[in-house]
Design a protein around this motif. Structure first.
Motif, mmCIF file in Angstrom:
data_model
loop_
_atom_site.group_PDB
_atom_site.id
_atom_site.type_symbol
_atom_site.label_atom_id
_atom_site.label_comp_id
_atom_site.label_asym_id
_atom_site.label_seq_id
_atom_site.Cartn_x
_atom_site.Cartn_y
_atom_site.Cartn_z
ATOM 1 N N ALA A 1 0.827 -1.207 0.000
ATOM 2 C CA ALA A 1 0.000 0.000 0.000
ATOM 3 C C ALA A 1 0.864 1.261 0.000
ATOM 4 C CB ALA A 1 -0.928 -0.005 1.209
ATOM 5 N N GLY B 1 -8.797 1.664 2.837
ATOM 6 C CA GLY B 1 -7.805 2.698 2.563
ATOM 7 C C GLY B 1 -8.111 4.049 3.172
ATOM 8 N N ILE C 1 0.190 5.532 5.132
ATOM 9 C CA ILE C 1 -0.799 5.558 4.058
ATOM 10 C C ILE C 1 -1.671 6.807 4.191
ATOM 11 C CG2 ILE C 1 -2.544 4.239 2.850
ATOM 12 C CD1 ILE C 1 0.291 2.881 3.217
#
Length: 381
Positions: free
Chosen positions: A35, A79, A115
């Motif tokens: 990711a 996400g 992230i």
């Protein structure tokens, strides 16, 4: 402001290092590595900042995954969970978040906050509150240092978001967040109350992402030069080799939002005839050989592939794996009387006191802050 801007090569090294520091838990570093690399390929940047460079009044939150590692491998995040908990805290406090960190450097949680930071172009603090991974929310040097129990927030892959506006103590916050996490499918994203730059410098385990990079770099360098990665890890981390052997039994179950169980390893080569057992609660807690306790929490019990040095999490263990069991001294902050009350053996229900392994030492920052690589400047907003 001075930053260390990460490359894909850095992410490779950090992923190995956080896996080692995860002591079997913290979630999959491989998935988070993928990711993070995708963020860089999409044009985002991941910038690390030293605790020493934070303004005293910075508004910082820790973002990490919560739940059972075995579930997190199969039920991956969407996400946007980190951004949702961040916005929930901003809305509650009325103040913008200026930097992000991971509450635990171990496992995937050592990369997880990167992230959200990349999506929002916020810096990530080279620091955590454990120097490893722990299974419960209150097991944190920040809470030992007086971090507030509220506000806190949770979000899952379906967009469900919970804000805890009142918790009587960190242990109660753990119970509330664990129950909500179970309802969310045993995996979620969490954050706890905002903290300041001054607070982090006093109560944080500093430069743990740097340490992860150093450990990962040692493993990769050993592979490239065809030398022993186990010796390379120990050369950088201190500690010692407990045993080389083969997994001969693994008992693992999901209970109360945790992975619990016991791992048995039989010695090979010079360790033939020996057998050790390791207790599990998301992480490896205590290693025993017969009636002798070899290593115990909060010191780190790290299990890696005997040939490659690849860290092996509790969710990956299976019969027949050839492994090396390493013992690494924990950060000095975890050895205080106050910290041991919530992170020592008795906090996990064992009826004995902590016996330290080796000499504890604080980590140093990587040199890339002061000596940036030519294609990745260290300064700028």
């Amino acid at each position: 402001m001075t930053y260390w801007t990460l490359t894909e090569s850095d992410i490779d090294r950090i992923a190995i290092g956080v896996g080692i520091l995860g002591t079997g838990g913290g979630g999959s570093s491989y998935l988070q590595m993928l990711a993070a690399k995708e963020m860089l390929r999409l044009g985002h940047r991941i910038r690390m900042i030293r605790p020493a460079d934070l303004p005293d009044d910075a508004q910082i939150i820790g973002i990490s995954g919560i739940g059972a590692p075995t579930v997190g491998v199969e039920k991956m995040g969407e996400g946007g969970e980190g951004e949702r908990v961040l916005r929930a805290i901003e809305a509650h406090t009325g103040r913008p978040v200026t930097a992000i960190l991971g509450d635990e450097v171990g496992g995937g949680n050592g990369i997880y906050p990167m992230i959200t930071a990349a999506r929002l172009d916020l810096p990530v603090v080279d620091c955590d509150a454990m120097g490893r991974a722990f299974p419960e929310v209150q097991m944190s040097t920040f809470f030992v240092g007086g971090q507030a129990s509220q506000p806190a927030a949770l979000s899952d892959s379906e967009g469900n978001t919970v804000v805890i506006t009142r918790a009587s103590a960190p242990a109660m916050l753990e119970k509330i967040m664990r129950a909500a996490t179970v309802a969310m499918g045993c995996t979620a994203c969490m954050t706890t109350a905002p903290i300041s730059g001054a607070f982090i410098r006093q109560h944080g385990v500093v430069h743990t992402t740097s340490l992860a990079w150093v450990l990962g770099n040692a493993v990769i360098s050993a592979r490239e030069t065809k030398t022993d990665p186990i010796a390379a890890i120990l050369d950088q981390a201190g500690g010692g080799l407990v045993m080389r052997g083969k997994v001969v039994d693994i008992e693992r179950r999901l209970a109360g939002g945790f992975v619990r169980g016991r791992l048995v390893i039989a010695g090979l080569d010079s360790d033939t005839g020996r057998e050790i057992a390791i207790d599990i609660q998301n992480e490896y807690l205590v290693a025993t050989e017969g009636d002798k306790r070899l290593v115990m929490v909060p010191d780190l019990i790290c299990i890696v592939d005997a040939e490659t040095g690849r860290p092996i999490g509790t969710e990956e263990q299976r019969y027949g794996l050839r492994v090396a069991v390493l013992a690494i001294p924990c950060t000095p902050l975890l050895r205080s009387e106050a910290a041991l009350k919530v992170m020592g053996p008795r906090a996990f229900g064992y009826d004995y006191d902590y016996v330290p392994y080796g000499i504890a030492a604080a980590a140093l920052p990587v040199p890339f802050y002061d000596h940036p690589r030519p294609d990745h400047p260290s300064t700028g907003d």
